[in-house]
Motif scaffolding. Sequence first.
Motif, short mmCIF file in Angstrom:
data_model
loop_
_atom_site.label_atom_id
_atom_site.label_comp_id
_atom_site.label_asym_id
_atom_site.label_seq_id
_atom_site.Cartn_x
_atom_site.Cartn_y
_atom_site.Cartn_z
N THR A 1 26.62 19.98 1.99
CA THR A 1 26.17 18.59 2.14
C THR A 1 24.74 18.40 1.66
O THR A 1 24.42 17.39 1.01
CB THR A 1 26.29 18.15 3.60
OG1 THR A 1 27.63 18.34 4.04
CG2 THR A 1 25.90 16.69 3.77
N ILE B 1 36.44 11.73 -0.64
CA ILE B 1 35.53 11.74 -1.78
C ILE B 1 36.31 11.48 -3.07
O ILE B 1 37.45 11.94 -3.24
CB ILE B 1 34.79 13.10 -1.86
CG1 ILE B 1 33.67 13.05 -2.89
CG2 ILE B 1 35.75 14.25 -2.10
CD1 ILE B 1 32.72 14.22 -2.81
N CYS C 1 27.10 11.70 -6.87
CA CYS C 1 26.53 13.01 -7.21
C CYS C 1 26.91 13.35 -8.64
O CYS C 1 28.10 13.35 -8.99
CB CYS C 1 27.05 14.08 -6.25
SG CYS C 1 26.54 15.77 -6.68
N GLU D 1 23.48 15.85 -1.26
CA GLU D 1 22.45 14.83 -1.08
C GLU D 1 21.31 14.98 -2.08
O GLU D 1 20.74 13.99 -2.53
CB GLU D 1 21.90 14.91 0.35
CG GLU D 1 22.93 14.65 1.45
CD GLU D 1 23.44 13.23 1.44
OE1 GLU D 1 22.79 12.36 0.82
OE2 GLU D 1 24.50 12.97 2.04
N ILE E 1 27.63 6.30 -3.32
CA ILE E 1 26.73 7.46 -3.24
C ILE E 1 27.26 8.48 -4.23
O ILE E 1 28.28 9.13 -3.99
CB ILE E 1 26.67 8.05 -1.82
CG1 ILE E 1 26.28 6.96 -0.82
CG2 ILE E 1 25.68 9.21 -1.76
CD1 ILE E 1 26.36 7.39 0.62
N ARG F 1 31.52 8.34 -1.20
CA ARG F 1 31.01 9.53 -1.88
C ARG F 1 31.79 9.79 -3.16
O ARG F 1 33.03 9.73 -3.16
CB ARG F 1 31.07 10.75 -0.96
CG ARG F 1 30.11 10.67 0.21
CD ARG F 1 30.18 11.92 1.06
NE ARG F 1 29.24 11.88 2.17
CZ ARG F 1 28.02 12.38 2.13
NH1 ARG F 1 27.60 12.99 1.02
NH2 ARG F 1 27.22 12.31 3.17
N CYS G 1 22.51 13.51 -5.53
CA CYS G 1 23.13 12.19 -5.59
C CYS G 1 22.06 11.11 -5.62
O CYS G 1 20.88 11.36 -5.41
CB CYS G 1 24.07 11.97 -4.40
SG CYS G 1 23.22 11.67 -2.85
#
Length: 523
Positions: free
Chosen positions: A171, A104, A156, A175, A154, A136, A178
């Motif tokens: 997680t 990440i 966040c 999600e 992706i 991520r 994001c």
Amino acid sequence: MKIYSFSPFGYEGALVTVEVDLRRGIPAIDIVGLADSAVKESRERMQAAIRNSGFQFPLERVLISLSPADLRKEGAGFDLPIALGVLAAGALNAGVTSFITEPILVMGELELSGQLRGVKGVHAAVATAVSCGILRCIVPVQNTDEAREVNGAIVCGARNLEDAFRALSDTSFFESRCGASKENAVPPGCEEVDGVYFPVISPGYEYAELRGQQQLIRALQIAAAGGHNLMAVGAPGCGKTMAIQKFPAINPVLTVEEAQSVTRIWSLAGLIKPTQPLIRIPPFRVPHQTASIEGICGGGPNCRPGEISLAHNGVLFLDEAAEFRSSVLQMLRVPLENGSVSLSRAGRSTNYPANFQLLMACNPCPCGNYGSKTKICLCSSKSIDLYWKKFSAPLLDRIDIRVFVENNTDENGETQDRTSLRSTAEIREGVARAITAQRKRQGIKNAKLAPQEVLEHCTISREVQDVLDKAIIRFSFSPRAVSSCIKVARTIADLAAEKVILPEHMSESIDLHKLCANMVLEL
């Protein structure tokens, strides 16, 4: 789980692995890996932010490693990844293993309260991470729109350290906060003209307000349609600067692909605005005449982008061009030819894209009155000669369109020619027609055609070749000047919706190119 951050340098930059080890010993924080002062100070900021966010700071000795070890790390964007690394290491020691297993990217500056500040270079960091397979990302909410413009990312958005740590360990929370990358087919704040998008016409950008400068406006239309470099020469007050400053209204917006490299450069420079996370409006840079070489081409310890890179896929406008330093003007020759600029600092080098369109405005002489019908020029022939030598023949040879702007005023200062010019909307119609033809034919603007592409897409008949041959003999055109005339003629044909170049297109192209330094004295 592996935490990465980003160290900007030049256009490329590099990903940095953030590792944290907790060991027995006197409580202290050590940072290794060539960290600069801003990164070293992050240990104080992140320690206060962790405690003020309600977390327990580890009582062990903390070792923070930033690798690769031989790469200098700079900036405050390492605050958040270091803090998350410390919290994750403490949680793992306590037996908590519910962390995201994928690598990440993390960037962000911490306030002592634990709130996050936006940082520059996020678009470049996310683009680099995605190219390396790291999809991520956790970034401050101020940078989320900018980061989500990178296809495949992706992202966040976190408001504070607590949000960022929860996204790292949960997680489902990641999600929920994001968003995937955006697809901006239709740029906001723009309008469509025959399939080509232009910025909405703002007050002050209407060409119908001008009077008596039809030749200049025609030249600007051709320049916008084909991406050609242009130089306007005229006395003070003739309207050349005013006309060129309206140029953004007839310059089509960038495609999503073109905007990505522009956004990366502006992100590295810290110029991204929340209202425009993806730079779709072509840049229009107007540096001052006192600008240095470093300010124009870029430089400094971190190889920051200069004006020519900030004008990438846009326009660099040099008003009163003769007042710029001669070294600055001559430096433009290579970027104009190659579309890029290479910078080297302290054993490292970077290559910035600099595919810009050059527009220049200048006076015909130092006093500006040469060629005026109502004023007297007091400059000597030698001073005028020295004035024009600042540009040099090689630089002028790279200017496709040269226009002498007449001062259409009488002895009372009244405009003699009151014929209204076409409106901005009408000019756009021709530009849109030419842009559409070029995109279908070769995918790039005519000004950027390579020699082989000129032969392929700009074929001319025997009659047109005769017109060009006469101009070559009369005006002593160089091979580059001949190529410029052909490409400008191709653009004029596109404006007229003609599939082939006609003799009148070539004649107009020659008229727009023949003005040069030694001819100004003949005007």
